[in-house]
Design a protein around this motif. Structure first.
Motif, PDB file in Angstrom:
ATOM      1  N   ASN A 140      10.776   4.436  20.412  1.00 28.62           N
ATOM      2  CA  ASN A 140       9.518   4.373  19.700  1.00 28.62           C
ATOM      3  C   ASN A 140       8.420   3.513  20.303  1.00 28.62           C
ATOM      4  N   GLN A 141       8.796   2.274  20.640  1.00 27.74           N
ATOM      5  CA  GLN A 141       7.786   1.324  21.107  1.00 27.74           C
ATOM      6  C   GLN A 141       7.065   1.877  22.333  1.00 27.74           C
ATOM      7  N   ILE A 142       7.872   2.498  23.186  1.00 30.53           N
ATOM      8  CA  ILE A 142       7.299   3.045  24.404  1.00 30.53           C
ATOM      9  C   ILE A 142       6.373   4.218  24.096  1.00 30.53           C
ATOM     10  N   ASP A 143       6.750   4.988  23.081  1.00 30.45           N
ATOM     11  CA  ASP A 143       5.876   6.104  22.692  1.00 30.45           C
ATOM     12  C   ASP A 143       4.523   5.589  22.213  1.00 30.45           C
ATOM     13  N   LYS A 144       4.573   4.492  21.429  1.00 31.66           N
ATOM     14  CA  LYS A 144       3.318   3.906  20.941  1.00 31.66           C
ATOM     15  C   LYS A 144       2.479   3.415  22.111  1.00 31.66           C
ATOM     16  N   PHE A 145       3.169   2.817  23.050  1.00 30.93           N
ATOM     17  CA  PHE A 145       2.504   2.309  24.246  1.00 30.93           C
ATOM     18  C   PHE A 145       1.799   3.463  24.968  1.00 30.93           C
ATOM     19  N   ALA A 146       2.527   4.578  25.129  1.00 30.24           N
ATOM     20  CA  ALA A 146       1.965   5.734  25.827  1.00 30.24           C
ATOM     21  C   ALA A 146       0.772   6.299  25.062  1.00 30.24           C
ATOM     22  N   ARG A 147       0.899   6.376  23.746  1.00 27.29           N
ATOM     23  CA  ARG A 147      -0.218   6.892  22.940  1.00 27.29           C
ATOM     24  C   ARG A 147      -1.437   5.984  23.062  1.00 27.29           C
ATOM     25  N   SER A 148      -1.176   4.678  23.118  1.00 25.87           N
ATOM     26  CA  SER A 148      -2.278   3.723  23.231  1.00 25.87           C
ATOM     27  C   SER A 148      -3.007   3.893  24.563  1.00 25.87           C
ATOM     28  N   LEU A 149      -2.234   4.118  25.619  1.00 30.37           N
ATOM     29  CA  LEU A 149      -2.839   4.309  26.942  1.00 30.37           C
ATOM     30  C   LEU A 149      -3.687   5.585  26.945  1.00 30.37           C
ATOM     31  N   LEU A 150      -3.095   6.616  26.375  1.00 26.92           N
ATOM     32  CA  LEU A 150      -3.792   7.904  26.349  1.00 26.92           C
ATOM     33  C   LEU A 150      -5.107   7.786  25.580  1.00 26.92           C
TER      34      LEU A 150
ATOM     35  N   GLU B 102      -0.127  18.927  31.677  1.00 25.84           N
ATOM     36  CA  GLU B 102       0.489  19.684  30.591  1.00 25.84           C
ATOM     37  C   GLU B 102       0.837  18.772  29.405  1.00 25.84           C
ATOM     38  N   ASP B 103       1.405  17.606  29.736  1.00 27.19           N
ATOM     39  CA  ASP B 103       1.756  16.648  28.688  1.00 27.19           C
ATOM     40  C   ASP B 103       1.217  15.272  29.101  1.00 27.19           C
ATOM     41  N   PRO B 104      -0.068  15.036  28.860  1.00 31.78           N
ATOM     42  CA  PRO B 104      -0.685  13.800  29.347  1.00 31.78           C
ATOM     43  C   PRO B 104      -0.018  12.537  28.799  1.00 31.78           C
ATOM     44  N   GLN B 105       0.464  12.591  27.550  1.00 29.19           N
ATOM     45  CA  GLN B 105       1.088  11.376  26.998  1.00 29.19           C
ATOM     46  C   GLN B 105       2.328  11.011  27.800  1.00 29.19           C
ATOM     47  N   GLU B 106       3.098  12.032  28.150  1.00 22.83           N
ATOM     48  CA  GLU B 106       4.307  11.785  28.939  1.00 22.83           C
ATOM     49  C   GLU B 106       3.940  11.216  30.309  1.00 22.83           C
ATOM     50  N   GLU B 107       2.848  11.707  30.873  1.00 21.24           N
ATOM     51  CA  GLU B 107       2.398  11.203  32.173  1.00 21.24           C
ATOM     52  C   GLU B 107       2.019   9.730  32.054  1.00 21.24           C
ATOM     53  N   PHE B 108       1.287   9.423  30.990  1.00 25.71           N
ATOM     54  CA  PHE B 108       0.887   8.029  30.779  1.00 25.71           C
ATOM     55  C   PHE B 108       2.099   7.135  30.538  1.00 25.71           C
ATOM     56  N   ARG B 109       3.092   7.686  29.836  1.00 26.36           N
ATOM     57  CA  ARG B 109       4.302   6.907  29.592  1.00 26.36           C
ATOM     58  C   ARG B 109       4.956   6.531  30.926  1.00 26.36           C
ATOM     59  N   ALA B 110       5.172   7.549  31.726  1.00 28.64           N
ATOM     60  CA  ALA B 110       5.894   7.324  32.982  1.00 28.64           C
ATOM     61  C   ALA B 110       5.151   6.353  33.899  1.00 28.64           C
ATOM     62  N   HIS B 111       3.873   6.638  34.122  1.00 34.04           N
ATOM     63  CA  HIS B 111       3.114   5.802  35.062  1.00 34.04           C
ATOM     64  C   HIS B 111       2.774   4.442  34.462  1.00 34.04           C
ATOM     65  N   GLY B 112       2.480   4.426  33.164  1.00 32.96           N
ATOM     66  CA  GLY B 112       2.117   3.174  32.503  1.00 32.96           C
ATOM     67  C   GLY B 112       3.269   2.188  32.488  1.00 32.96           C
ATOM     68  N   VAL B 113       4.457   2.698  32.154  1.00 35.96           N
ATOM     69  CA  VAL B 113       5.631   1.810  32.126  1.00 35.96           C
ATOM     70  C   VAL B 113       5.872   1.235  33.507  1.00 35.96           C
ATOM     71  N   GLU B 114       5.702   2.069  34.498  1.00 40.17           N
ATOM     72  CA  GLU B 114       5.933   1.602  35.865  1.00 40.17           C
ATOM     73  C   GLU B 114       4.972   0.463  36.229  1.00 40.17           C
ATOM     74  N   LEU B 115       3.711   0.624  35.859  1.00 42.14           N
ATOM     75  CA  LEU B 115       2.724  -0.410  36.157  1.00 42.14           C
ATOM     76  C   LEU B 115       3.013  -1.689  35.384  1.00 42.14           C
ATOM     77  N   MET B 116       3.347  -1.494  34.105  1.00 39.67           N
ATOM     78  CA  MET B 116       3.652  -2.659  33.266  1.00 39.67           C
ATOM     79  C   MET B 116       4.857  -3.395  33.831  1.00 39.67           C
TER      80      MET B 116
END
Length: 550
Positions: free
Chosen positions: A174-184, A220-234
């Motif tokens: 969940n937390q990561i999903d929120k993080f991804a949504r926030s980035l998006l 196609e799934d921008p939130q998933e993209e943000f999740r993957a790349h955002g977590v990596e940066l964080m």
RNA sequence: GCGUGAGUAGCUCAGCAGGAUAGAGCGUCCCUCUCCUAAAGGGAAGGUCGCGGGUUCGAAUCCCGCCUCGCGCACCA
């Protein structure tokens, strides 16, 4: 002579006396180790023990009688000058100056090894700490565990343990999903979601992701993209902060990796027959109440999905499969409800719950103008590890966090730290170390060297005091390891620094003016260098630098 | 309510794995640098160790009760 050596000798005396029939005590009342302590008052000798008082009852003899017969044996110990019986039956021990002084030489000869031993040799420890979610920078609480945990790792290593520093990276759920949504949302220029994160770093990371992947919003799934790349940066940013702080983990374990290949699911299937899990209301429960929990916990939800604790169980199994004898988890007080769960997780695996050890540390509060400030990741009012280091520097930050018992809440007032940075005790200790170096440089320039050593020359009151506290260092480190309390090392360094400063004030290493260099000067140089060694070793255990000049 | 951690000098905290007259730093007030780094040292003032019982030769320390504060009590993660 260190207190441990003296203690061992006294223990032998005691057992000899019992064997000789002088002392009629049941075997179980005879301590395996007779503790000696440093009396508060110098009139009570160099070291003292209350063993006679403790044995009076089991022996059925007045304490002073026991003290009497022990004192004649104690006086035979090599290096003991005198033994006095005081008060109700204390044994006060005075060492001869030479035996006490020998320590200076042995410390210098031991070098970096002084304070280490092999008590924990062969123990493979997994020490997990910080483990902050990669949804934002590390705040003050995490910073405290970074300082304390890394120091504890160093202390364990000094006791000969095989230690792995590990960071459990919660990149699943969940937390990561929120993080991804926030980035998006940020990338789209929308406000942060209701339950998302709104700190400035979100904007920075979202921007960085967009810069690296310009077409991301049309993916196609921008939130998933943000999740993957955002977590990596964080993740990279967290690692960098920790590295700057002097903390490098051996393993960064990704929670997601436990789920990726279906290993968790498979494991849970096996555990259904373990006897620690049962089916109720369509869900699978773990009997964590058997380990002190308030209630049993759901492992597999009635919808068939794994609950968070399933990951804990799989993670513990993973650690055991990697060969760890002891898995230590350092958690904040806000997670202390997990203790029983983690222990139950071990038991569910059919393992001994003692393989799991949970260290709970109290919270760190931010204080401004004397009143507490609520830190909120969402509101962006967090003080991060980087902020703290920027204000006070790594050494002061690490030291001031590590010198408190983890059982105490601590308040950090950034204004005070900035204004009065010289008042931090870290400088007191570092200054003492720098001073030993200055004394060493001056001695060398004046031609004082360590070509002679006359232990009996270290007879000044400040010298016997300094020798005593230096001699206590190995025991302090051993206790810090045994009780998992790194602050003991810091506190003892402050004691050593004080003893050194007093000695410095009273006894010169380099002779004044045209006075001749004697063996007293040369011997004192040994003591000076021994102190430098112990301070450096101790600061090293705290991950704090030992400057040669200040 | 239950669990858990804390309550010790004006402030921040050690001491709690029973010991002698309860400590340190900071703050306050006095002293000490013709030569080793005064970021130091010496001295003074400052305490019902939250409160009340108990255990014993001895309790800040162990046990019980109470008070105050922090944290936690999900088929969330």
């Amino acid at each position: 002579m260190t207190p441990e050596e003296l203690s061992a000798a006294i223990t032998t005396c005691l057992h000899d006396a019992a064997a000789a029939g002088e002392l009629n005590v049941p075997a179980e009342a005879l301590p395996k180790e007779v503790r000696v302590e440093r009396p508060k008052s110098r009139e009570h000798g160099d070291w003292a023990t209350s063993i006679a008082l403790q044995l009076a009852k089991p022996a059925g003899v007045p304490p002073r009688t026991i003290a009497q017969l022990l004192s004649t044996r104690l006086e035979q110990i090599d290096g003991v000058a005198k033994v006095e019986i005081a008060g109700p039956g204390f044994l006060n021990i005075i060492l001869d100056a030479a035996a006490a002084g020998e320590l200076a030489k042995s410390i210098v000869e031991s070098g970096e090894a002084f304070g280490t031993n092999a008590a924990m040799a062969g123990t493979k420890i997994n020490l997990e700490f910080v483990s902050a979610n990669p949804t934002g920078p590390i705040h003050l609480g995490g910073t405290r565990w970074a300082a304390v945990g890394d120091s504890l790792a160093r202390i364990f290593l000094a006791q000969g343990a095989d230690v792995t520093r590990e960071y459990y990276f919660n990149d699943h759920g969940n937390q990561i999903d929120k993080f991804a949504r926030s980035l998006l949302a940020s990338a789209k220029g929308e406000p942060a979601p209701e339950d998302g994160y709104g700190g400035e770093y979100i904007v920075d990371i979202a921007q960085a992701v967009v810069n690296a992947h310009p077409d991301i919003l049309s993916a196609e799934d921008p939130q998933e993209e943000f999740r993957a790349h955002g977590v990596e940066l964080m993740f990279a940013s967290i690692r960098e902060s920790l590295h700057e702080f002097g903390v490098d983990f051996d393993v960064y374990f990704h929670e997601n990796s436990l789920f990726e290949d279906g290993a968790v699911e498979k494991l849970l299937e096996q555990l259904k027959g373990s006897g620690h899990m049962y089916l109720k209301d369509g869900a699978w429960w773990l009997n964590s109440t058997d380990f002190g929990d308030d209630k049993d916990r759901v492992v597999i939800k009635s919808d068939g999905n794994a609950a968070y604790i399933a990951g804990d169980i799989a993670y513990f199994k993973n650690k055991r499969d990697r060969g760890f004898d002891l898995c230590i988890y350092m958690l904040g007080a806000d997670h202390h409800g997990y203790v029983a769960r983690l222990k139950a997780a071990a038991a569910a695996m059919g393992d001994d719950a003692d393989r799991v050890e949970v260290l709970i540390g109290q919270m760190v509060n931010l204080v401004k103008d004397g009143t507490p400030v609520r830190m909120s990741k969402r509101a962006g009012t967090v003080v991060t590890m980087e902020d703290l280091v920027e204000v006070v520097g790594t050494d002061a930050a690490r030291y001031s966090l590590a010198r408190f018992s983890s059982d105490s809440n601590i308040d950090i007032d950034l204004d005070v730290l900035t204004k009065r940075s010289n008042e931090n005790p870290v400088f007191y200790v570092q200054y003492a170390h720098a001073r030993t170096c200055a004394v060493g440089r001056n001695a060398e320039a004046a031609g004082v060297d360590r070509s002679a050593f006359d232990a009996g020359a270290l007879s000044h009151a400040t010298e016997s005091e300094l020798l005593a506290v230096l001699g206590q260092f190995p025991g302090v480190v051993a206790q810090a390891a045994a009780y998992r309390e790194p602050h003991r090392v810091a506190r003892h360094l402050e004691v050593i620094a004080g003893a050194y400063h007093r000695w410095y004030d009273a006894c010169r290493v380099t002779p004044m003016g045209d006075e001749a260099i004697t063996d007293v000067n040369r011997t004192r140089l040994w003591l000076n260098d021994a102190t430098r060694q112990v301070l450096a070793n101790g600061l090293g255990l705290l991950g704090v630098s030992a400057p040669e000049r200040m």
